[in-house]
Design an enzyme around this catalytic site. Structure first.
Site, PDB file in Angstrom:
ATOM      1  N   ASP A  36      76.907  56.562 -10.471  1.00  0.00           N
ATOM      2  CA  ASP A  36      75.944  57.054  -9.663  1.00  0.00           C
ATOM      3  C   ASP A  36      75.154  58.040 -10.689  1.00  0.00           C
ATOM      4  OD1 ASP A  36      76.094  55.715  -7.589  1.00  0.00           O
ATOM      5  OD2 ASP A  36      77.136  57.168  -6.390  1.00  0.00           O
ATOM      6  N   ASP A 294      28.986  42.804 -13.822  1.00  0.00           N
ATOM      7  CA  ASP A 294      30.452  43.001 -14.116  1.00  0.00           C
ATOM      8  C   ASP A 294      31.025  42.756 -12.798  1.00  0.00           C
ATOM      9  OD1 ASP A 294      30.030  42.385 -16.685  1.00  0.00           O
ATOM     10  OD2 ASP A 294      30.030  44.380 -17.133  1.00  0.00           O
ATOM     11  N   GLY A 429      35.953  34.520 -15.987  1.00  0.00           N
ATOM     12  CA  GLY A 429      35.352  33.340 -16.050  1.00  0.00           C
ATOM     13  C   GLY A 429      36.430  32.146 -16.677  1.00  0.00           C
TER      14      GLY A 429
END
Length: 508
Positions: A36, A294, A429
């Site tokens: 832990d 854009d 694109g």
């Protein structure tokens, strides 16, 4: 308690340790078994800390199980008090050591007799809460402890500062871009003519907490950390708080207007409208970018958002309102605060998903096929498997999202960073298609777009070759449609004929 190989929010003791190690000269003792105690390594690596993480594990071993923990825990507290001379020692069990049901309050009282500094037990139910809730509670507990202590001593500073001032609450270690956000928030406050009274818990001294009431208002930039503390200060000292996250152009303006209202109610005559207009139109590039060609290329593209409440809500609003991107799903892992999340995002997305199960989110991503994902480190992994780009916008995160350069997400510089992140996350694109046509290092193998480990269908070499000729940005969809058709027809092998038949069945 459940066994999981991925958790969005860690166990409760991690939250307590994050708060304790954020303060200056505070030491945490973790009453825990081996295993832990990974917090030290995690923090040193991710935060690139020069100093040792001020956390000590008091290990629960077989001797402790045989004799009880009191002697060992008290010895560790007193030893650390003498070695490190901390102002405060916070004792926390973990969910594992809580099983022992020991009286840790008694251990703290016993250690306080010999310790020079203050000693407190983290008041957290380790079975009921996660890292975020525990951190929230621990911060409030420490603030209350020192406010009450100053009150008893009679040196609580309650007189307001002459000029408008603010406490910024909720900046902590291991937070998502917190060290960048605080720089941006300080810059923003300076531009608004507001001095910063205290930032807590980040690098704050517990002895300064008595000065909290001097500020005119409190700013809580993240919903996950600081709200109960701000509510406590409002209740005790009638100190207003602003809990609007200044992320994105619209929300930053809304936050500044709320700050204006908070200080003008106390006698100031601030008017920030000219500042908001100047920043929005000329300084921040985000508003201009969102109207550029854009960004218009992104209009209507599908995105999925998943993270903590603060960042998932802010990102959903930015994508939908400011960039015209279609958010098909917004989700959070903060199940304890689900109602607020639904209320905030319901009008900006098609679906809402509230879950801590990474598999459920992965399946939703595979089903909805977004053009981009905005999520945590886990969604980044999912995106890689599905060949969908992912921008990381919320913790949990890995080392690459603790950048060395300046990368705030809040304020006006934050709007620029988010605009960059969004734009760079979408595949532009014919980029993928061109890379495949011309080859090179970026050529990708066909990968499956299902999150299950294996498929019950075999592709023949000819069919696989034909599939490879399909442009990358639609190949996953073609593959899934073909496999769906084959299963519906009861086929176990996909040949060229099956591929063409599937194509005809969807009218392609």
């Amino acid at each position: 308690m459940k066994l999981a190989y991925w958790m969005y929010a860690g166990p409760a003791h991690i939250g307590t340790l994050r708060i304790a190690s954020s303060f200056k000269n505070v030491h945490a003792i973790m009453h825990a078994p081996l295993g832990d105690d990974y917090f030290n390594v995690m923090r040193s690596m991710l935060e690139r800390e020069r100093n040792f993480t001020p956390v000590t594990a008091s290990i629960v071993d077989r001797n402790v199980l045989a004799r009880g923990s009191q002697e060992k825990v008290v010895d560790n507290i007193v030893r650390k008090d003498q070695e490190e001379r901390p102002d405060l020692i916070v004792l926390t069990p973990t969910c594992t050591s809580s099983i022992l049901q020991e009286d840790l309050e008694n251990f703290v009282a016993r250690a306080q007799l010999d310790a020079q500094g203050d000693v407190i037990l983290a008041d957290v139910n380790h079975y009921r809460v996660n890292e975020l809730q525990a951190g929230d509670r621990t911060l409030q507990q420490i603030v209350q402890f020192y406010i009450n202590k100053a009150r008893k001593k009679g040196d609580l500073a309650t007189e307001k500062t002459p000029q408008p001032s603010v406490n910024i609450i909720g900046i902590s270690t291991l937070g998502f871009h917190n060290n960048h956000d605080i720089r941006e928030l300080k810059t923003l406050m300076a531009e608004l003519g507001i001095s910063v009274n205290l930032v807590i818990p980040d690098k704050a001294s517990v002895h300064d907490l008595k000065k909290l009431p001097q500020a005119w208002f409190n700013l809580v930039p993240y919903r996950e950390l600081g709200l109960p503390t701000a509510k406590y200060l409002e209740q005790e000292f009638d100190q207003p708080y602003v809990d609007i996250t200044p992320m994105g152009v619209v929300e930053t303006a809304r936050c500044i207007r709320a700050i204006q209202g908070a200080i003008n109610d106390q006698g100031a005559t601030a008017d920030y409208e000219a500042f908001i207009e100047e920043q929005t139109l000329h300084v921040s590039q985000a508003a201009w970018f969102s109207r550029s060609i854009d960004c218009q290329n992104l209009t209507g593209k599908k995105a999925i958002v998943f993270g903590d409440n603060t960042h998932a809500v802010a990102m959903t609003k930015i994508l939908a309102r400011e960039m015209g991107i279609h958010v098909v799903l917004a989700g959070t892992y903060c199940k304890y605060d689900a109602d607020w999340f639904r209320q905030e995002v319901s009008e900006y997305c098609d679906e809402i998903l509230i879950s801590e199960d990474h598999g459920e989110i992965a399946d939703a991503i595979a089903r909805l096929e977004p053009a981009a994902i905005f999520g945590t480190q886990m969604e980044r992994h999912v995106g890689k498997r599905l060949n969908i780009p992912c921008g990381v916008i919320a913790a949990p995160i890995h080392i690459q999202n603790f950048p060395i350069g300046y990368r705030p997400f809040v304020g006006y510089e934050g709007t620029n960073q988010i605009a960059d992140l969004v734009y760079n996350s979408f595949t532009l694109g014919m980029e993928d298609h061109l890379l495949e046509i011309f080859g090179g290092h970026d050529t990708k193998e066909v990968i499956t777009t299902t999150m299950s480990a294996s498929s019950d269908l075999n592709w023949t070499t000819e069919a696989q070759g034909q599939l490879n000729k399909v442009p990358g940005f639609v190949r996953g969809k073609v593959k899934r449609n073909t496999e769906k058709y084959a299963r519906a027809q009861g086929l176990s092998e996909i040949s060229l004929e099956v591929l063409y038949a599937a194509k005809e069945s969807v009218g392609a």
